[in-house]
Design an enzyme around this catalytic site. Structure first.
Site, mmCIF file in Angstrom:
data_model
loop_
_atom_site.group_PDB
_atom_site.id
_atom_site.type_symbol
_atom_site.label_atom_id
_atom_site.label_comp_id
_atom_site.label_asym_id
_atom_site.label_seq_id
_atom_site.Cartn_x
_atom_site.Cartn_y
_atom_site.Cartn_z
ATOM 1 N N GLU A 67 0.839 -1.211 0.000
ATOM 2 C CA GLU A 67 0.000 0.000 0.000
ATOM 3 C C GLU A 67 0.869 1.255 0.000
ATOM 4 O O GLU A 67 0.550 2.243 -0.664
ATOM 5 C CB GLU A 67 -0.954 0.013 1.203
ATOM 6 N N ASP A 142 -4.562 -5.425 -9.189
ATOM 7 C CA ASP A 142 -3.859 -4.252 -9.748
ATOM 8 C C ASP A 142 -3.398 -4.544 -11.172
ATOM 9 O O ASP A 142 -3.551 -3.720 -12.070
ATOM 10 C CB ASP A 142 -2.610 -3.918 -8.916
HETATM 11 ZN ZN ZN Z 1 -2.516 -3.118 -4.736
#
Ligand code: ZN
Length: 265
Positions: A67, A142
């Site tokens: 993150e 992602d």
């Molecule tokens: Zn991610």
């Protein structure tokens, strides 16, 4: 402020959020709905419920760097949506979350903005690779989103010089199959290969640039991850403060080095 953090929300979404916020206010025995209730309700609607799920220290560290990577890339690249919150509290299906907020409601995006977003999406993957030398499955979503963006840039938005401003792949709504959308290939095998190459190049260029960016700022990345491990949730202000503090430290070091230099000789 509420309008700013709810761009593109429908009336029903907003009603849902206000209901949720009222429930939260009641739960904490308050007779009024506070801003904090509304913010928490928005997070709930956007990202799903917080999960009480103890993570092992190793997994927590990986999530913090993952993150932290997203957040730092978003913060370092120009023209990106500002960070609202970064958290390593598991929510919905995600172990952590980096929330960005658009400054205004964007209806169109520039090529640079999209490329930056691809870099931000790879920020987590790259951070894991740079710090731990290996990657986890945590970046699956992602990678999927970044690949989809890159393909759309090439096939729908005419953003590659190699393939030009053409639409590749006709979309057809299949009424019989509900609202499923089927892609029809309307180009040659050779073009298909070229599209794959160009999409791959966009992704590889982005991961390479992101790797350089995070390697150059590895001290900031470490400090952001530490702050996340410590506080679990951090904001844009925290990241700005970390960057400022590290800048001051480096300046101090440089100053004391130059002072010491004649003595060391
Ligand atoms: Zn991610």
């Amino acid at each position: 402020r509420l309008a700013q953090i709810t761009p593109g929300f429908s009336g029903a979404d907003l009603a849902n959020i206000v209901n949720e916020a009222a429930l939260l206010a009641v739960r904490r025995d308050s007779d009024a709905v506070a801003m904090a209730d509304l913010e928490m309700a928005i997070e709930r609607v956007v990202a799903g419920l917080q999960r009480k799920m103890p993570l092992s220290p190793e997994v927590r560290r990986k999530v913090a760097y993952h993150e932290g990577g997203h957040a730092l890339v978003a913060q370092l690249l120009p023209g990106t949506d500002p960070i609202h919150k970064v958290t390593i509290i598991p929510r919905g299906r995600a172990l952590g979350l980096t929330m960005q907020l658009p400054i205004d409601e964007k209806y169109t995006h520039s090529k640079q903005y999209l490329l930056n977003n691809i870099s931000i999406l790879y920020g987590g993957w790259v951070a894991e690779k740079v710090i731990f030398g290996e990657i986890t499955t945590g970046a699956g979503n992602d990678i999927e989103r970044a690949s989809e963006l890159a393909r759309k840039m090439v096939c729908e938005w005419g953003m590659s010089d190699e393939l030009g401003p053409l639409a590749y792949g006709k979309k057809e709504e299949q009424i019989f199959l509900g609202r499923e959308i089927a892609q029809h290939r309307d180009y040659s095998e050779e073009t298909a290969r070229k599209i794959d190459e160009v999409v791959k190049k966009i992704i590889l260029d982005a991961t390479e640039a992101t790797t350089t960016l995070l390697e150059e700022n590895i001290e900031v990345l470490k400090a952001v991850a530490d702050e996340l491990l410590d506080k679990e949730t951090i904001t844009l202000e925290d990241i700005d403060r970390i960057i400022e503090e590290l800048k001051k430290d480096t300046a101090k070091e440089a100053a004391s080095e130059s002072k010491n230099a004649p003595v060391q000789e």
